[in-house]
Design a protein around this motif. Sequence first.
Motif, PDB file in Angstrom:
ATOM      1  N   UNK A 115       0.835  -1.198   0.000  1.00 45.51           N
ATOM      2  CA  UNK A 115       0.000   0.000   0.000  1.00 45.51           C
ATOM      3  C   UNK A 115       0.874   1.254   0.000  1.00 45.51           C
ATOM      4  N   UNK A 127      -0.162   3.764  -8.474  1.00 46.18           N
ATOM      5  CA  UNK A 127      -0.931   4.616  -9.389  1.00 46.18           C
ATOM      6  C   UNK A 127      -0.075   5.075 -10.563  1.00 46.18           C
ATOM      7  N   UNK A 130       0.508   2.074 -12.839  1.00 46.17           N
ATOM      8  CA  UNK A 130      -0.736   1.760 -13.536  1.00 46.17           C
ATOM      9  C   UNK A 130      -0.955   2.707 -14.712  1.00 46.17           C
ATOM     10  N   UNK A 135      -3.117   0.709 -17.350  1.00 46.56           N
ATOM     11  CA  UNK A 135      -4.020  -0.277 -16.746  1.00 46.56           C
ATOM     12  C   UNK A 135      -4.493   0.215 -15.375  1.00 46.56           C
ATOM     13  N   UNK A 136      -5.629  -0.323 -14.890  1.00 50.78           N
ATOM     14  CA  UNK A 136      -6.149   0.167 -13.608  1.00 50.78           C
ATOM     15  C   UNK A 136      -5.254  -0.213 -12.423  1.00 50.78           C
ATOM     16  N   UNK A 137      -5.344   0.576 -11.369  1.00 56.03           N
ATOM     17  CA  UNK A 137      -4.611   0.290 -10.136  1.00 56.03           C
ATOM     18  C   UNK A 137      -5.563   0.483  -8.967  1.00 56.03           C
ATOM     19  N   UNK A 138      -5.431  -0.357  -7.975  1.00 54.40           N
ATOM     20  CA  UNK A 138      -6.305  -0.281  -6.800  1.00 54.40           C
ATOM     21  C   UNK A 138      -5.477  -0.396  -5.538  1.00 54.40           C
ATOM     22  N   UNK A 139      -5.806   0.418  -4.549  1.00 57.59           N
ATOM     23  CA  UNK A 139      -5.100   0.374  -3.277  1.00 57.59           C
ATOM     24  C   UNK A 139      -5.928   1.129  -2.246  1.00 57.59           C
ATOM     25  N   UNK A 155     -11.328  -3.618  -1.705  1.00 57.82           N
ATOM     26  CA  UNK A 155     -10.446  -2.499  -1.360  1.00 57.82           C
ATOM     27  C   UNK A 155     -11.080  -1.699  -0.246  1.00 57.82           C
ATOM     28  N   UNK A 156     -10.186  -1.135   0.573  1.00 59.17           N
ATOM     29  CA  UNK A 156     -10.661  -0.336   1.691  1.00 59.17           C
ATOM     30  C   UNK A 156     -11.063   1.046   1.187  1.00 59.17           C
ATOM     31  N   UNK A 164     -14.929  -5.773  -5.526  1.00 59.32           N
ATOM     32  CA  UNK A 164     -14.886  -5.407  -6.941  1.00 59.32           C
ATOM     33  C   UNK A 164     -14.409  -6.563  -7.815  1.00 59.32           C
ATOM     34  N   UNK A 166     -12.483  -7.039 -11.826  1.00 58.68           N
ATOM     35  CA  UNK A 166     -11.925  -6.366 -12.994  1.00 58.68           C
ATOM     36  C   UNK A 166     -11.071  -7.348 -13.784  1.00 58.68           C
TER      37      UNK A 166
END
Lengths: 245, 321
Positions: A115, A127, A130, A135-139, A155-156, A164, A166
């Motif tokens: 994180x 980020x 990504x 491409x997408x990024x999640x955190x 995800x928090x 989610x 994807x």
Amino acid sequence: MKILVCITNVPDTTAKITFAESDTKLNKTGIQFIIGPYDDYALARAVELKEQNGGTVTVLNVGEAEGEPQIRKALAIGADDAIRVNAEPTDSYFVASQIAHIAQQNNYDLILMGRESIDFNSGVVHGLVGEMLGIPSFSPVMKLDIEGSTAKFAREIDGGKEYMEAPLPLVFGCQEPIADWKIPNMRGIMTARTKPLQVVEPVAVDDMAINEKYTQPAAKGECKMIPVEDVEKLVTLLRTEAKVL
Amino acid sequence: MSVLVFVEIDNGSIKKSSQEAITYGAEVARMTNATATVLALGAADESALAQAGNFGATKVLHASDSKLTQENNMAYADVLAQAALQEGSSVIVMAKTGLGDAVAARAAAKLKASVISGVTSLPDLNGGFKVTRSIYTGKAFASVDIRSEIKILAIRKNAIEVTESGNTATVEPFYPTLKDASFTAKVTDVEKSNAELSLSEADIIVSGGRGMKGPENWQPLIDLAKALGAATGCSKPVSDLDWRPHHEHIGQTGIKVAPNLYIACGISGAIQHLAGVNGSKCIVVINKDPEAPFFKAADYGIVGDVFEVLPRLTKAIENSK
Ligand SMILES: Cc1cc2nc3c(=O)[nH]c(=O)nc-3n(C[C@H](O)[C@H](O)[C@H](O)COP(=O)(O)OP(=O)(O)OC[C@H]3O[C@@H](n4cnc5c(N)ncnc54)[C@H](O)[C@@H]3O)c2cc1C
Ligand SMILES: Cc1cc2nc3c(=O)[nH]c(=O)nc-3n(C[C@H](O)[C@H](O)[C@H](O)COP(=O)(O)OP(=O)(O)OC[C@H]3O[C@@H](n4cnc5c(N)ncnc54)[C@H](O)[C@@H]3O)c2cc1C
């Protein structure tokens, strides 16, 4: 499935942080370096996903040779091979550019990171990478499963979580309880010695930001002790002295 | 030229952390003879957005496309970059939050900008653009000389005091081009805690550790939080043991908070816990062990049993209202 795990080489969470060379460098004397705790979660989940779905786990560190013990530890925990980009990691953009460059050559399905780094605490490299890869990024992601070419994850968000789905490829910044930290076993430590660790030179990136000088926070004043019988006095102090009520 | 401020909306109004970001952006605008423009995404009332003027912005760009209702860092960064180009902004400001960091990062990669997260000071413009940021989880600060033309700053909570002018900002619709590639993820379920106050936004936090002995004992802590209008937090072992939900876990590996007042109940003060609270303005520690390390990091301390102290404190707060 090809998984890339990006790890930082950072001072242990209990390290006392001081600076050297006129406050321009971290004073490394007596400091134990570790794999960033969040990166450790990412690595642990990557190894589990490999066990479930097959594939490979590559670890990547942008840093100098002194970080190799941490890279070897990641190999002992279960990564198959490693890449070290041989450079002093001076800012987030530089680091992300190196990671994106390696990723462009290798078509990873999943890029797992922590994180945030526990030294510079930015929470931005996922980020940046990504976006550089489109491409997408999640955190921060606290749960991650792979079904075919789809990632199912949680995800928090502020005060809760979102579940989610994807399509891969994706970049994730991980945190607990995505997996339990893994401790290398004897066999892991033995095999890690012979697993490939490739050292590559960095690509050139413009200087974006330079850390000129480090300072330490001002020392905390005395703690004012209040006897249990006088809790009412605490309320008054918080209101009139500290002015926080 | 304008300083662009990305804001987050919660329940129809501008979040506290975003109010601080607007104040920061407006201050930078004053220093550079520019104006501050706010970018707001998703559903929001015009009157709530006009409030941005109260914190120093002159204009609000509102992209209200319903696709932007869902938190989406990829689409948001795309919209932010388009707004920055339209406004000719070389300084972009937002609050340091999970979303703020992600949007800052992705916009930085689009705009070839530097992204500095955890900023704690206004810029020093003497011979460049220098800011102070928090590093090593609050154990140190770095003075950063930002060299790139476009600078994106994520501001740490409590770095700047919100100022209110009573002004309102003009609100203009903003119509960005959205790409399908930004919308490949879908949300299948949402779990929101029913607490009205999120930890990261709270001005007061009451937090419990292993000294609370078990989840069934949390009521006195919750009562105190209610009396104070505070959010509740906990130490890592407490969330590991499932006494409290994971999103309440504060510290090095949990959420970092910076409230005005942090009240620690039965928490020993391990270095990893302190790392998450050292941005607090005032710390009160309640612990039965006078040697607990947390007292060294506290402003006020009470040596005593939490189960005796908490109800008395709650009563004292209520009586003083
Ligand atoms: C001796 C030394 C000196 C350093 N000096 C500086 C300095 O002067 N300025 C500075 O900004 N940073 C410095 N760092 C680098 C720092 O450790 C980070 O790698 C880098 O700054 C990115 O930090 P961040 O907070 O942006 O990362 P975040 O965005 O918080 O990191 C998120 C995730 O990205 C991945 N990641 C981040 N950095 C790396 C990396 N280097 N290699 C592989 N994966 C990574 C990890 O998975 C991490 O959890 C130094 C590191 C060392 C060891
Ligand atoms: C890599 C790493 C990361 C970590 N990250 C975090 C983190 O993010 N956050 C975190 O919190 N911890 C973290 N930890 C754990 C940390 O080291 C401590 O173990 C933890 O903070 C201790 O939690 P505690 O204070 O609740 O429990 P304890 O240390 O057990 O302390 C309980 C305290 O309660 C007091 N007490 C007991 N009964 C009473 C009573 N009736 N009235 C008043 N006081 C009482 C005791 O005197 C004691 O001081 C991390 C550890 C590691 C190794």
